[in-house]
Structure formats: structure tokens, C-alpha cells
Design a protein around this motif. Structure first.
Motif, PDB file in Angstrom:
ATOM      1  N   VAL A 151       0.834  -1.094  -0.048  1.00 10.64           N
ATOM      2  CA  VAL A 151      -0.026   0.115  -0.116  1.00 10.64           C
ATOM      3  C   VAL A 151       0.745   1.345  -0.092  1.00 10.64           C
ATOM      4  CG1 VAL A 151      -1.784  -1.243   1.214  1.00 10.64           C
ATOM      5  CG2 VAL A 151      -0.146  -0.064   2.556  1.00 10.64           C
ATOM      6  N   LYS A 152       0.238   2.454  -0.405  1.00 11.46           N
ATOM      7  CA  LYS A 152       1.030   3.616  -0.326  1.00 11.46           C
ATOM      8  C   LYS A 152       0.045   4.718   0.189  1.00 11.46           C
ATOM      9  CE  LYS A 152       3.592   3.101  -4.777  1.00 11.46           C
ATOM     10  NZ  LYS A 152       4.867   3.225  -4.116  1.00 11.46           N
ATOM     11  N   PHE A 153       0.571   5.011   1.707  1.00 11.25           N
ATOM     12  CA  PHE A 153      -0.288   6.160   2.379  1.00 11.25           C
ATOM     13  C   PHE A 153      -0.301   7.291   1.670  1.00 11.25           C
ATOM     14  CE2 PHE A 153       0.355   2.796   5.461  1.00 11.25           C
ATOM     15  CZ  PHE A 153      -0.337   2.967   6.345  1.00 11.25           C
ATOM     16  N   ALA A 154       0.294   7.681   0.692  1.00 10.21           N
ATOM     17  CA  ALA A 154       0.244   8.885  -0.073  1.00 10.21           C
ATOM     18  C   ALA A 154      -0.879   8.834  -1.224  1.00 10.21           C
ATOM     19  CB  ALA A 154       1.615   9.359  -0.770  1.00 10.21           C
ATOM     20  N   THR A 179      -4.549   2.639   4.608  1.00  8.43           N
ATOM     21  CA  THR A 179      -5.344   3.186   5.453  1.00  8.43           C
ATOM     22  C   THR A 179      -5.000   2.363   6.917  1.00  8.43           C
ATOM     23  OG1 THR A 179      -7.185   1.640   5.057  1.00  8.43           O
ATOM     24  CG2 THR A 179      -7.249   3.517   3.732  1.00  8.43           C
ATOM     25  N   ILE A 180      -5.617   2.914   7.893  1.00  2.66           N
ATOM     26  CA  ILE A 180      -5.554   2.363   9.394  1.00  2.66           C
ATOM     27  C   ILE A 180      -7.105   1.704   9.574  1.00  2.66           C
ATOM     28  CG2 ILE A 180      -5.256   2.425  11.751  1.00  2.66           C
ATOM     29  CD1 ILE A 180      -2.697   2.645  10.174  1.00  2.66           C
ATOM     30  N   ASP A 181      -7.141   0.235   9.549  1.00  3.32           N
ATOM     31  CA  ASP A 181      -8.470  -0.250   9.700  1.00  3.32           C
ATOM     32  C   ASP A 181      -8.508  -0.976  11.280  1.00  3.32           C
ATOM     33  OD1 ASP A 181     -10.795  -1.438   9.185  1.00  3.32           O
ATOM     34  OD2 ASP A 181     -10.122  -3.271   8.100  1.00  3.32           O
ATOM     35  N   CYS A 189      -5.400  -1.849   2.984  1.00  2.79           N
ATOM     36  CA  CYS A 189      -5.424  -1.086   1.878  1.00  2.79           C
ATOM     37  C   CYS A 189      -7.029  -0.512   1.679  1.00  2.79           C
ATOM     38  CB  CYS A 189      -5.062  -1.973   0.407  1.00  2.79           C
ATOM     39  SG  CYS A 189      -6.457  -3.181   0.239  1.00  2.79           S
ATOM     40  N   ARG A 190      -7.202   0.338   0.703  1.00  4.41           N
ATOM     41  CA  ARG A 190      -8.563   1.247   0.985  1.00  4.41           C
ATOM     42  C   ARG A 190      -9.373   0.172   0.271  1.00  4.41           C
ATOM     43  NH1 ARG A 190      -6.828   5.245  -1.162  1.00  4.41           N
ATOM     44  NH2 ARG A 190      -6.878   6.750   0.693  1.00  4.41           N
ATOM     45  N   GLY A 191      -9.400  -0.668  -0.598  1.00  4.50           N
ATOM     46  CA  GLY A 191     -10.167  -1.566  -1.280  1.00  4.50           C
ATOM     47  C   GLY A 191     -10.778  -2.631   0.028  1.00  4.50           C
ATOM     48  N   CYS A 192      -9.704  -3.297   0.680  1.00  6.32           N
ATOM     49  CA  CYS A 192     -10.288  -4.077   1.698  1.00  6.32           C
ATOM     50  C   CYS A 192     -10.999  -3.486   2.958  1.00  6.32           C
ATOM     51  CB  CYS A 192      -8.850  -4.988   2.233  1.00  6.32           C
ATOM     52  SG  CYS A 192      -8.194  -6.152   1.067  1.00  6.32           S
TER      53      CYS A 192
END
Length: 402
Positions: free
Chosen positions: A143-146, A155-157, A174-177
Motif C-alpha cells: 500500500v501507499k499512504f500517499a 489506511t488504518i483499519d 488497503c483502501r479496497g479491503c
């Protein structure tokens, strides 16, 4: 973030048909009632009241027209009376139809706010990112936080909907999950904590330069070491010549000839000032050459070399005589197969040279030039090479055979 969405098909929605009937097909009254309903929904979305509106707000939005418009909205089922048991008062509740108007609930907004708060809290976000690295704990993708748009964004889930979050209840995703889990999609299994986490360069810079990390002594490194190409050779980088870097370079270098090795061993005992600079090209022998030691082909004129072989062959009577023996003795030793081939080639060259000088052509015509003794076109200046067969030209004149 709170928001309100008005459906794209609101004008053809069945609730709009009910509103027109409740207004007795008075379109001016219909537009006025619809405007009041949208204003009430907007206020409810902004204040997170979940489709509930107080009666006083209607007086603010439609002064003097409250009762008329509310009667129309209640008749079309867009608004209904709602009694709050805790406060023992009557309120208005708006219809909850996602295709007509839809607002985010208080729970959804609060979860997003908690997620943002957890992500901005360095006491939670930095330890989680140090533990998990830049890899999703659900699907295993980097993932890329930028990245704030695509599904590969970091992201932080939360494992408990961000309620009283701790480091153990948060993971990198990741944003998708993260979005799929929020939508209730099944099939997600948490992966174990990585042993050797992967960090992007931006994550390394962010964590190492953050004031909370500096204050708590947190410093991370890349999972794989990188070669710094801006530094000099390994021996100078390690502090002194002849150190471990020089030993590795010597071990990796190809084996040198014995003479060079002896020279290097002799220079090993000299001081650094006495050691000559490394040579970058083949050195010429010191002093002038001895003319007696140079081969004849380096000093004799080109015309002499051209005419020497044919003259020697004629003087000795046959190819391969004393002249050939002298040339063979002067030439360096060659393998047996090459020597036999070279002798046969010399005999053919001598024969062709004699034929050219006697005024007729040899069979070889593929070289360059017409000088005697050189393989060339076969011409000697007296005409065409060889005998040309004359052909009588036949033709027709005036339509008759001649």
C-alpha cells in the motif's frame, strides 16, 4: 463527513407523484413543499439527527407557511409525526428512501471521524505502521499512504469499528479491503504480523522524522539494504586503504599473470610515495628498437615486398625453393595444418604472378589492381584477359533474314 444526496430520478419517483396529488396538482405549492422537505433533510444530515427534525426548525425555514406545507408533506408520506419517549415531545421524521434523498447516519460519520482520529494519533498510527509495514493485513498487497484515491491507498483499519482503539485493535489495510469490510463483504482473514516488514521510502521518512518517533526513540530501516552509489570505493568508505573493502576487491579481481604478481609483490614493500600509479594501457618497451631485431616486413618498402616473392620464385626455378625456405624460417611457427595450407596458397600465388607477367590471365579475377605479382583482374595493359570468342551479330533488316 456528513452529506446529503438527492436521487437522480427524484422527479419521476413515486413519492413525487404522491406530493403532486397531495397538492391537488398545484405545482407552485408542490415546489414550495419540496423545497421545505429538502431544507429539513439538509439540516438533519448536517447535525446528524438521522432524519429527525424539530418543529421549531420548520418555523425557521417556512415562516407563516408551516401548517399548510406540513399538511401537504404528511399527506404525501414524506413527513410523519414522531414522539421522542426520552424527552416526551413530538418531532418530525423524514422518509428514509435512498433513491429519493439519502444522508449518512450518525454511526457512519462517527466511525469515519474515529478512523481519522486514530490515523492522526501518532501514539496509535506510528506503532501500527512500524509493526505491519506498508502491506495490507487482509490481502497482502503493498500500500501507499500517499495515495488518497485508488484501492491501493494505505489506511488504518479497525477490528472493533474504532471503538476505544488500541494498537492491538488496529491494522494496516488497503483502501479496497477497508471499504469491502465496511460494506459487509465476507471472506476476510487477518494475516499474521510480518517478521520483516516492508517500508516505502516515504514511510521511512515520515516515521523517522516525526517528532513523536524522535521523542520515543523509534527509527526504522529498509527491509533490504541499498547500495549508496554516491560514495567512493569500498576501501575508502571503510576508512583506510587495504582494509576489508580492499580485501574483497582483491578477492573478486581476476587472476593476474605471474610477472605482474611478482611486480606487485615487489611494490608491496615500498612506501605509498614510491608505488607507481596504476597503468591504464599497454606500455611500450623502454628505449629505441634495435633495427636488426625488427622483422623485414616492418622496415622494407612496399614495392620490395610486392616484387620479392615472384622474383625469388623465378630465380630458384620452382615454387617453394630456398626463398620459400628462408621465409618459412623467418616466419613464426604455426600449426601443421596451417603451414601446409599456407604453402599451397603461396604456390598458387607464384603461379598466377608468372602468368600475369608473361601476358596472359590466370583463372583468378577477384582481387584488386593490375600490378605484376598481385592477384587482380588479369589485365596487363594489352587487351582483354584470356581469349574472347567472337560472335557474329545476326539481325533482321527490312523484315528479311540476313
Amino acid at each position: 463527513m456528513a452529506w446529503l444526496r438527492v436521487g437522480d430520478n427524484i422527479n419521476t419517483h413515486p413519492l413525487m407523484s404522491r406530493l403532486v396529488e397531495a397538492c391537488d396538482y398545484d405545482h407552485a405549492l408542490k415546489n414550495e413543499a419540496l423545497g421545505l422537505f429538502i431544507a429539513m433533510a439538509t439540516s438533519s444530515a448536517a447535525h446528524l439527527t438521522d432524519y429527525v427534525v424539530e418543529p421549531g426548525l420548520v418555523g425557521v425555514l417556512a415562516p407563516g407557511r408551516e401548517k399548510v406545507l406540513l399538511d401537504v408533506l404528511r399527506k404525501s408520506t414524506l413527513v410523519e409525526n414522531f414522539k421522542d419517549e426520552e424527552e416526551d415531545r413530538w418531532l418530525y421524521r423524514l422518509t428514509n428512501d435512498a433513491d429519493f434523498v439519502h444522508m449518512r447516519s450518525r454511526a457512519e460519520v462517527e466511525i469515519d471521524r474515529d478512523r481519522s482520529r486514530d490515523r492522526r494519533n501518532p501514539e496509535l498510527a506510528i506503532p501500527v505502521r512500524v509493526r505491519d509495514g506498508d502491506v495490507c493485513r487482509w490481502c497482502g498487497r503493498t500500500v501507499k499512504f500517499a495515495d488518497h484515491k485508488s484501492r491501493r491507498g494505505g489506511t488504518i483499519d479497525s477490528l472493533n469499528s474504532h471503538r476505544e482503539s488500541t494498537v492491538d485493535t488496529l491494522v494496516v489495510a488497503c483502501r479496497g479491503c477497508n471499504s469491502d469490510r465496511k460494506d459487509g463483504k465476507p471472506g476476510f482473514e487477518l494475516r499474521p504480523e510480518p517478521i520483516n516488514p516492508h517500508y516505502e521510502p516515504s514511510t521511512i521518512d515520515f516515521i523517522n522524522n516525526h517528532e513523536w518517533s524522535i521523542a520515543n526513540g523509534i527509527h526504522i530501516h529498509p527491509a533490504q539494504p541499498e547500495l549508496d552509489l554516491t560514495k567512493p570505493a569500498a576501501a575508502r568508505a571503510e576508512g583506510a586503504p587495504g582494509g576489508q573493502g580492499a580485501a574483497r576487491e582483491t578477492a573478486a579481481a581476476p587472476a593476474a599473470p605471474a610477472a605482474h604478481s611478482a611486480t606487485g609483490a615487489a611494490r608491496a614493500g615500498a612506501t605509498p610515495d614510491e608505488v607507481p600509479a596504476p597503468q591504464t594501457s599497454t606500455q611500450q618497451p623502454a628505449g629505441p628498437r634495435d633495427p636488426d631485431e625488427e622483422p623485414e616486413w616492418m622496415t622494407a618498402p612496399i614495392e620490395t615486398l610486392r616484387n620479392k616473392r615472384p622474383a625469388a620464385a623465378r630465380a630458384e626455378g620452382a615454387p617453394g625453393g630456398q626463398g620459400a625456405a628462408r621465409e618459412t624460417a623467418a616466419a613464426p611457427a604455426a600449426p601443421a595444418a596451417h603451414s601446409a595450407t599456407g604453402a599451397a596458397r603461396d604456390d598458387q600465388t607464384a603461379a598466377r604472378s608468372d602468368a600475369n607477367q608473361n601476358g596472359y590471365s590466370s583463372d583468378f579475377t577477384g582481387g584488386q589492381g593490375d600490378d605484376p605479382g598481385l592477384s587482380g583482374s588479369g589485365r596487363v595493359g594489352s587487351g582483354r584477359a584470356g581469349k574472347a570468342r567472337k560472335r557474329r551479330r545476326r539481325g533482321r533488316r527490312g523484315g528479311k533474314d540476313k
